[in-house]
Motif scaffolding. Structure first.
Motif, PDB file in Angstrom:
ATOM      1  N   ASP A 140     -14.070 -78.891  -6.704  1.00  0.00           N
ATOM      2  CA  ASP A 140     -14.068 -80.066  -7.583  1.00  0.00           C
ATOM      3  C   ASP A 140     -13.289 -81.233  -6.966  1.00  0.00           C
ATOM      4  N   GLY A 141     -13.885 -81.864  -5.979  1.00  0.00           N
ATOM      5  CA  GLY A 141     -13.283 -83.036  -5.371  1.00  0.00           C
ATOM      6  C   GLY A 141     -12.204 -82.736  -4.357  1.00  0.00           C
ATOM      7  N   LEU A 142     -11.757 -81.474  -4.237  1.00  0.00           N
ATOM      8  CA  LEU A 142     -10.646 -81.154  -3.346  1.00  0.00           C
ATOM      9  C   LEU A 142     -11.014 -81.366  -1.882  1.00  0.00           C
ATOM     10  N   TRP A 143     -12.226 -80.965  -1.510  1.00  0.00           N
ATOM     11  CA  TRP A 143     -12.668 -81.140  -0.122  1.00  0.00           C
ATOM     12  C   TRP A 143     -12.710 -82.628   0.219  1.00  0.00           C
ATOM     13  N   GLN A 144     -13.286 -83.425  -0.692  1.00  0.00           N
ATOM     14  CA  GLN A 144     -13.410 -84.853  -0.439  1.00  0.00           C
ATOM     15  C   GLN A 144     -12.034 -85.525  -0.356  1.00  0.00           C
ATOM     16  N   GLU A 145     -11.117 -85.129  -1.262  1.00  0.00           N
ATOM     17  CA  GLU A 145      -9.773 -85.708  -1.233  1.00  0.00           C
ATOM     18  C   GLU A 145      -9.055 -85.378   0.068  1.00  0.00           C
ATOM     19  N   ARG A 146      -9.161 -84.130   0.497  1.00  0.00           N
ATOM     20  CA  ARG A 146      -8.513 -83.722   1.743  1.00  0.00           C
ATOM     21  C   ARG A 146      -9.146 -84.435   2.930  1.00  0.00           C
ATOM     22  N   ASP A 147     -10.470 -84.642   2.864  1.00  0.00           N
ATOM     23  CA  ASP A 147     -11.174 -85.337   3.933  1.00  0.00           C
ATOM     24  C   ASP A 147     -10.688 -86.783   4.053  1.00  0.00           C
ATOM     25  N   GLY A 247      -2.742 -67.445 -20.028  1.00  0.00           N
ATOM     26  CA  GLY A 247      -3.663 -66.393 -20.444  1.00  0.00           C
ATOM     27  C   GLY A 247      -4.513 -65.930 -19.273  1.00  0.00           C
ATOM     28  N   THR A 248      -5.244 -64.822 -19.460  1.00  0.00           N
ATOM     29  CA  THR A 248      -6.004 -64.231 -18.363  1.00  0.00           C
ATOM     30  C   THR A 248      -7.018 -65.190 -17.762  1.00  0.00           C
ATOM     31  N   SER A 249      -7.842 -65.836 -18.576  1.00  0.00           N
ATOM     32  CA  SER A 249      -8.867 -66.719 -18.017  1.00  0.00           C
ATOM     33  C   SER A 249      -8.238 -67.892 -17.277  1.00  0.00           C
ATOM     34  N   GLN A 250      -7.072 -68.361 -17.748  1.00  0.00           N
ATOM     35  CA  GLN A 250      -6.396 -69.480 -17.091  1.00  0.00           C
ATOM     36  C   GLN A 250      -5.786 -69.021 -15.750  1.00  0.00           C
ATOM     37  N   ARG A 251      -5.214 -67.814 -15.723  1.00  0.00           N
ATOM     38  CA  ARG A 251      -4.675 -67.293 -14.461  1.00  0.00           C
ATOM     39  C   ARG A 251      -5.794 -67.081 -13.445  1.00  0.00           C
ATOM     40  N   GLN A 252      -6.908 -66.536 -13.927  1.00  0.00           N
ATOM     41  CA  GLN A 252      -8.038 -66.291 -13.039  1.00  0.00           C
ATOM     42  C   GLN A 252      -8.554 -67.599 -12.447  1.00  0.00           C
ATOM     43  N   HIS A 253      -8.628 -68.634 -13.291  1.00  0.00           N
ATOM     44  CA  HIS A 253      -9.094 -69.942 -12.813  1.00  0.00           C
ATOM     45  C   HIS A 253      -8.127 -70.492 -11.764  1.00  0.00           C
ATOM     46  N   GLN A 254      -6.818 -70.372 -12.032  1.00  0.00           N
ATOM     47  CA  GLN A 254      -5.816 -70.855 -11.083  1.00  0.00           C
ATOM     48  C   GLN A 254      -5.926 -70.115  -9.756  1.00  0.00           C
ATOM     49  N   LEU A 255      -6.155 -68.806  -9.802  1.00  0.00           N
ATOM     50  CA  LEU A 255      -6.249 -68.005  -8.591  1.00  0.00           C
ATOM     51  C   LEU A 255      -7.512 -68.352  -7.796  1.00  0.00           C
ATOM     52  N   ARG A 256      -8.627 -68.544  -8.491  1.00  0.00           N
ATOM     53  CA  ARG A 256      -9.855 -68.934  -7.799  1.00  0.00           C
ATOM     54  C   ARG A 256      -9.704 -70.296  -7.135  1.00  0.00           C
ATOM     55  N   LEU A 257      -9.025 -71.201  -7.822  1.00  0.00           N
ATOM     56  CA  LEU A 257      -8.858 -72.557  -7.312  1.00  0.00           C
ATOM     57  C   LEU A 257      -7.928 -72.583  -6.105  1.00  0.00           C
ATOM     58  N   SER A 258      -6.823 -71.857  -6.171  1.00  0.00           N
ATOM     59  CA  SER A 258      -5.812 -71.931  -5.119  1.00  0.00           C
ATOM     60  C   SER A 258      -6.041 -70.941  -3.987  1.00  0.00           C
ATOM     61  N   ARG A 259      -6.644 -69.779  -4.298  1.00  0.00           N
ATOM     62  CA  ARG A 259      -6.749 -68.725  -3.281  1.00  0.00           C
ATOM     63  C   ARG A 259      -8.166 -68.217  -3.068  1.00  0.00           C
ATOM     64  N   HIS A 260      -9.110 -68.673  -3.882  1.00  0.00           N
ATOM     65  CA  HIS A 260     -10.490 -68.185  -3.803  1.00  0.00           C
ATOM     66  C   HIS A 260     -10.536 -66.670  -3.923  1.00  0.00           C
ATOM     67  N   LYS A 261      -9.766 -66.148  -4.871  1.00  0.00           N
ATOM     68  CA  LYS A 261      -9.699 -64.707  -5.084  1.00  0.00           C
ATOM     69  C   LYS A 261      -9.896 -64.385  -6.561  1.00  0.00           C
ATOM     70  N   GLU A 262     -10.281 -63.142  -6.826  1.00  0.00           N
ATOM     71  CA  GLU A 262     -10.370 -62.617  -8.181  1.00  0.00           C
ATOM     72  C   GLU A 262      -9.282 -61.560  -8.344  1.00  0.00           C
ATOM     73  N   CYS A 263      -8.840 -61.352  -9.575  1.00  0.00           N
ATOM     74  CA  CYS A 263      -7.810 -60.337  -9.825  1.00  0.00           C
ATOM     75  C   CYS A 263      -8.351 -59.273 -10.778  1.00  0.00           C
ATOM     76  N   ALA A 264      -8.061 -58.024 -10.453  1.00  0.00           N
ATOM     77  CA  ALA A 264      -8.452 -56.906 -11.319  1.00  0.00           C
ATOM     78  C   ALA A 264      -7.237 -56.020 -11.576  1.00  0.00           C
ATOM     79  N   CYS A 265      -6.086 -56.658 -11.845  1.00  0.00           N
ATOM     80  CA  CYS A 265      -4.859 -55.907 -12.099  1.00  0.00           C
ATOM     81  C   CYS A 265      -4.875 -55.328 -13.513  1.00  0.00           C
ATOM     82  N   THR A 266      -3.865 -54.547 -13.841  1.00  0.00           N
ATOM     83  CA  THR A 266      -3.825 -53.892 -15.147  1.00  0.00           C
ATOM     84  C   THR A 266      -3.814 -54.902 -16.292  1.00  0.00           C
ATOM     85  N   ARG A 267      -3.165 -56.035 -16.074  1.00  0.00           N
ATOM     86  CA  ARG A 267      -3.110 -57.048 -17.129  1.00  0.00           C
ATOM     87  C   ARG A 267      -4.468 -57.730 -17.310  1.00  0.00           C
TER      88      ARG A 267
END
Length: 489
Positions: A140-147, A247-267
């Motif tokens: 979402d605009g991050l590539w263009q901003e960095r460019d 919350g879970t969906s917000q953490r997942q979104h933050q992780l995808r945005l910053s690390r391009h990863k998904e989490c499947a931890c106990t929480r």
């Protein structure tokens, strides 16, 4: 410098990549990794010049290289960086390079490290990290901003010609930027501004929203990673890159945005989020039920009460969360606005819902500031009691979401302690509690202070948490003094 505990093995697999695994039992508090940052620099979007030596605000330039900013207290900076722009290929680069394009600072530091044979080896693990650029182009605009802020200014500056051996292209520079972001922790400068510190190993550990380690950073940004809980042989070493009070969906979104990863931890796999219900809604079909997200189904919220089972559509939940989130932004530090928000939505959300906790934290912060301003004038018991209540609401959630040696819980305990002691002293001074009751409350406060100190005992002395330990120690001495004075019933 990267020093590992002898109780760890450095291993690799397809899913996690390079990571650390315990090779024997490890006690909570044992140091697992000590690491100096590869580099520390402002964020890409930073426009304010920072001193190349101490990273505080600067308005003057180094007299020798005339490229790097220095503050009034610093007369020199990294010798190689300075000499590079003072002589040789770097001397042909425009002297206002960083003045016009300060966003390139982190990438420039990495490129200069790669020019030094003794430093390049430290960077190799970072360079070996594969990056699929196609996964990042449509962010979402991050590539263009960095460019616009980093890559194009650097490409047009003449620096590419100054680093012929690095074979720099726009895509190579984008990949370097991504590697920097993916290996960075947010760190805090002495002036309070946030920076990013790149840690080749400490920031490449696999993520879990329920980490088994604690990251500690001292004033020089050196990292100490220690065990938060006892570990057994074979346990994978996890850290966390998300805010535990989301919350879970917000953490997942933050992780995808910053690390391009998904989490499947106990929480993440538990709809109740370890029984905290930080994303749960109040049921609309029964008076005492709570609805949780159907993680493996439609994504709707369903009541946990088996005799009810009422469903709240996911679209309705997301609209409500967006509405509350916008209202939080618009509140802009107004106490009455936050109180109104809390009153409006506590009928719809679980008391521990992350948005309600956010509102409560904002209210508690405002009340603390008001208390500090009025401490010499007219402290208000009603406001202090409200602050104690709000701080108390946060404690069980912090304890649940970050187990073991938790800085989050320790800080929450400290905030609760300050409010509780201030209220207790005022109640005693005004005769609302007698000596016996006062001693009982001080005894409770002493227990809270000692618990917080126990949680922070492994933090470096010259860290923010180390200084917090000193503050708690001062409070504990005051409490002990009053207990000695009034405890003889």
């Amino acid at each position: 410098m990267q020093d590992y505990s002898e109780k760890l093995n450095d291993v690799y697999d397809e899913q996690l990549g390079r990571h650390l695994v315990a090779s024997m039992s490890i006690e909570a508090g044992e140091t697992l990794l000590d690491e100096r940052p590869l580099l520390v620099a402002p964020h890409w979007e930073c426009g304010q010049l920072k001193c190349a030596q101490c990273l505080q605000e600067s308005y003057v330039m180094c007299r020798k290289c005339q490229v790097y900013p220095l503050c009034m207290d610093c007369s020199e900076h990294d010798a190689f960086e300075c000499e590079f722009f003072a002589s040789g290929a770097g001397s042909r680069i425009s002297k206002d390079l960083l003045v016009k394009n300060y966003g390139i600072c982190a990438l420039l530091k990495l490129l200069l490290l790669l020019e030094q044979p003794d430093q390049r080896a430290l960077c190799q693990t970072l360079l070996d990290t594969p990056v699929k650029l196609e996964d990042y182009r449509n962010e979402d605009g991050l590539w263009q901003e960095r460019d616009e802020q980093v890559v194009r200014p650097l490409m047009s500056s003449g620096l590419v010609q100054a680093f012929p051996d690095q074979q720099l292209t726009a895509e190579v520079l984008h990949a370097h930027c991504i590697r920097i972001d993916n290996s960075a922790y947010e760190v805090t400068a002495r002036d309070g501004d946030t920076l990013k510190g790149v840690y080749v190993r400490g920031a490449s550990l696999p993520h879990s929203c329920v980490p088994n380690t604690v990251v500690a950073l001292d004033e020089q940004f050196n990292m100490k990673l220690y065990a938060a809980v006892p570990l057994e042989s074979g346990d994978i070493i996890y850290t966390s890159y998300t805010n535990p009070l989301m919350g879970t969906s917000q953490r997942q979104h933050q992780l995808r945005l910053s690390r391009h990863k998904e989490c499947a931890c106990t929480r993440c796999l538990d709809a109740t989020e370890l029984n905290t219900h930080m994303s749960s809604m109040k049921c609309r079909g029964c008076p005492d039920g709570y609805a949780v997200c159907q993680l493996s189904g439609s994504g709707d919220w369903r009541c946990l009460n088996a005799s009810c089972g009422a469903v709240i559509p996911a679209t309705e939940v997301h609209e409500l969360l967006a509405e509350v989130g916008s209202a939080l932004v618009e509140a802009r530090g107004e106490l009455s606005a936050y109180e109104t928000l809390l009153d409006q939505h506590k009928q719809l959300l679980h008391p521990n819902h992350f948005l309600l906790l956010d509102i409560k934290q904002n209210i508690a912060s405002i009340l603390r500031a008001a208390s500090l301003m009025n401490s010499l004038n007219d402290p208000c018991k009603k406001l202090l009691a409200r602050r104690v209540e709000l701080c108390g609401d946060l404690l069980p959630v912090c304890r649940a979401v970050v187990p073991g040696l938790s800085k989050l819980y320790a800080i929450a305990l400290f905030e609760y302690l300050l409010a509780f002691v201030e209220l207790t002293e005022l109640q005693f001074a005004e005769g609302d509690v007698n000596k016996k009751e006062y001693v009982a409350q001080l005894t409770r406060a002493r227990s809270v202070a000692k618990e917080a100190l126990d949680l922070l005992q492994f933090e470096p002395e010259n860290s923010a948490e180390g200084f917090l330990t000193d503050r708690i120690g001062v409070e504990l001495e005051r409490i002990e003094s009053d207990l000695m004075k009034y405890g003889k019933l």
